[in-house]
Design an enzyme around this catalytic site. Structure first.
Site, PDB file in Angstrom:
ATOM      1  N   GLU A  84      -5.289  -4.606  10.864  1.00 22.23           N
ATOM      2  CA  GLU A  84      -4.227  -3.626  11.064  1.00 22.23           C
ATOM      3  C   GLU A  84      -4.494  -2.861  12.366  1.00 22.23           C
ATOM      4  OE1 GLU A  84      -2.314  -2.507   6.977  1.00 22.23           O
ATOM      5  OE2 GLU A  84      -3.994  -1.174   7.361  1.00 22.23           O
ATOM      6  N   ASN A 137       0.867  -1.179   0.000  1.00 26.85           N
ATOM      7  CA  ASN A 137       0.000   0.000   0.000  1.00 26.85           C
ATOM      8  C   ASN A 137       0.904   1.229   0.000  1.00 26.85           C
ATOM      9  OD1 ASN A 137      -1.808   2.037   0.479  1.00 26.85           O
ATOM     10  ND2 ASN A 137      -2.405   1.343   2.537  1.00 26.85           N
ATOM     11  N   GLU A 158      -6.869   4.851   7.880  1.00 28.58           N
ATOM     12  CA  GLU A 158      -6.597   6.247   7.528  1.00 28.58           C
ATOM     13  C   GLU A 158      -7.794   6.879   6.812  1.00 28.58           C
ATOM     14  OE1 GLU A 158      -2.826   5.498   5.654  1.00 28.58           O
ATOM     15  OE2 GLU A 158      -1.983   4.997   7.606  1.00 28.58           O
ATOM     16  N   SER A 206       3.652  -2.104  10.305  1.00 28.61           N
ATOM     17  CA  SER A 206       5.108  -2.180  10.460  1.00 28.61           C
ATOM     18  C   SER A 206       5.700  -3.535  10.068  1.00 28.61           C
ATOM     19  CB  SER A 206       5.524  -1.786  11.885  1.00 28.61           C
ATOM     20  OG  SER A 206       5.128  -0.451  12.155  1.00 28.61           O
ATOM     21  N   GLY A 228       2.847   2.354  10.790  1.00 35.00           N
ATOM     22  CA  GLY A 228       3.843   3.403  10.589  1.00 35.00           C
ATOM     23  C   GLY A 228       4.587   3.802  11.841  1.00 35.00           C
ATOM     24  N   HIS A 257      -9.542   1.356   5.001  1.00 30.53           N
ATOM     25  CA  HIS A 257      -8.273   1.547   5.717  1.00 30.53           C
ATOM     26  C   HIS A 257      -8.506   2.496   6.894  1.00 30.53           C
ATOM     27  CE1 HIS A 257      -4.134   2.509   6.629  1.00 30.53           C
ATOM     28  NE2 HIS A 257      -3.783   1.461   5.914  1.00 30.53           N
ATOM     29  N   LYS A 274       0.082   4.245  -0.225  1.00 34.56           N
ATOM     30  CA  LYS A 274      -0.565   5.424   0.381  1.00 34.56           C
ATOM     31  C   LYS A 274      -0.327   6.654  -0.504  1.00 34.56           C
ATOM     32  CE  LYS A 274      -0.229   3.175   4.822  1.00 34.56           C
ATOM     33  NZ  LYS A 274      -0.099   3.288   6.264  1.00 34.56           N
TER      34      LYS A 274
HETATM   35  P1  13P Z   1       3.176   0.423   7.641  1.00 32.37           P
HETATM   36  O1  13P Z   1       3.632  -0.903   7.056  1.00 32.37           O
HETATM   37  O2  13P Z   1       3.915   1.586   7.100  1.00 32.37           O
HETATM   38  O3  13P Z   1       3.117   0.357   9.126  1.00 32.37           O
HETATM   39  O4  13P Z   1       1.662   0.631   7.137  1.00 32.37           O
HETATM   40  C1  13P Z   1       0.741  -0.370   7.339  1.00 32.37           C
HETATM   41  C2  13P Z   1      -0.482  -0.046   6.576  1.00 32.37           C
HETATM   42  O5  13P Z   1      -1.234   0.827   6.969  1.00 32.37           O
HETATM   43  C3  13P Z   1      -0.741  -0.773   5.332  1.00 32.37           C
HETATM   44  O6  13P Z   1      -2.011  -0.527   4.856  1.00 32.37           O
END
Ligand code: 13P
Length: 251
Positions: free
Chosen positions: A168, A8, A97, A213, A174, A95, A10
């Protein structure tokens, strides 16, 4: 079950970053590619160019969201038909986010189930994200929150081999923090149980990905946990070498 390793990107990636995509294509072409499905969920602007690079490769193309309506007056949004036309076989929906109010999206599970439904209707495979916040975990509400999101985010008709659930935990995204193996195993077990309760034996066929992560250094351990059928990778999917390190761990 064949694992799914999903990247992803983003809100990262300009045309110049296509070199990471072409480098990854070269890596997966080498003999001994692990037996897993791979998808890169790119920003919308890179979908059409990436369709060209990924054609006839073992890497599928995915988007990071789509609207639940077929079309209409939704300024700034994108439809399932549009991302499908741009070559997508997968789309991430729900997601954290986008569920979060901070990004001004504030998406609810009911809308996410509609997005999954419209993605399926356009021949794509939705990756439905669920996960608890740190506050919810500390209050002992992680399981109930995850189960509530799961129940409400699933579309009514679920072709089990065409949807994935991504667990997640928001506090692991992150941050460099990953949930411990025991926590991951426990939550994936709970999700599997709920899927089987809802879908019967078909619930055993739904891939449950872990995200938060995931890196080349911890991927093998995470992917070895019961009921972890793949990974949804943010930061470490941006560089071909790191992402390939995770792909190799799935083999
Ligand atoms: P990270 O791997 O950067 O922690 O992000 C995870 C994520 O949100 C994947 O959709």
């Amino acid at each position: 079950m064949k694992p799914l390793i999903a990247g992803n990107w983003k809100m990262h990636g300009l045309l110049a970053d296509r070199k990471e995509i072409t480098a990854l294509v070269e890596m997966v072409k080498q003999p001994g590619k692990p037996d897993c499905d791979i998808v890169l969920c790119l920003p919308f602007t890179l979908l059409f160019p990436a369709m060209k690079y990924l054609a006839e490769t073992p890497i599928s193309l995915g988007a990071q969201d789509c609207h639940w309506d077929e079309f209409g007056a939704h300024t700034g949004d994108i439809s399932a038909a549009m991302i499908s036309e741009a070559g997508c076989d997968y789309v991430i929906v729900g997601h954290s986010e986008r569920r979060s109010g901070h990004g001004a999206h504030g998406e609810r599970s009911q809308a996410i189930s509609q997005k999954a439904k419209v993605a399926l209707a356009h021949g794509m495979m939705p990756i439905i994200c669920i996960g608890e916040s740190l506050d919810e975990r500390e209050a002992g509400k992680a399981e109930s929150q995850v189960l509530d999101q799961l129940k409400k985010s699933l579309p009514k008709e679920v072709p089990a081999d065409r949807i994935s659930i991504a667990y997640e935990p928001i506090w692991a995204i992150g941050t460099g923090l990953t949930a411990g193996a025991a926590e991951i195993g426990e939550m994936h077990g709970v999700i599997r149980h709920a899927l089987v309760e809802t879908l019967g034996r078909q619930g055993e066929k739904v891939r449950i990905l872990y995200g938060g992560s995931v890196k080349p250094g911890n991927a093998a351990e995470i992917l070895g946990i019961d009921n972890v059928n793949g990974a949804l990778v943010g930061g470490a999917s941006l560089k071909a070498e790191d992402f390939y390190g995770i792909i190799k761990a799935a083999g």
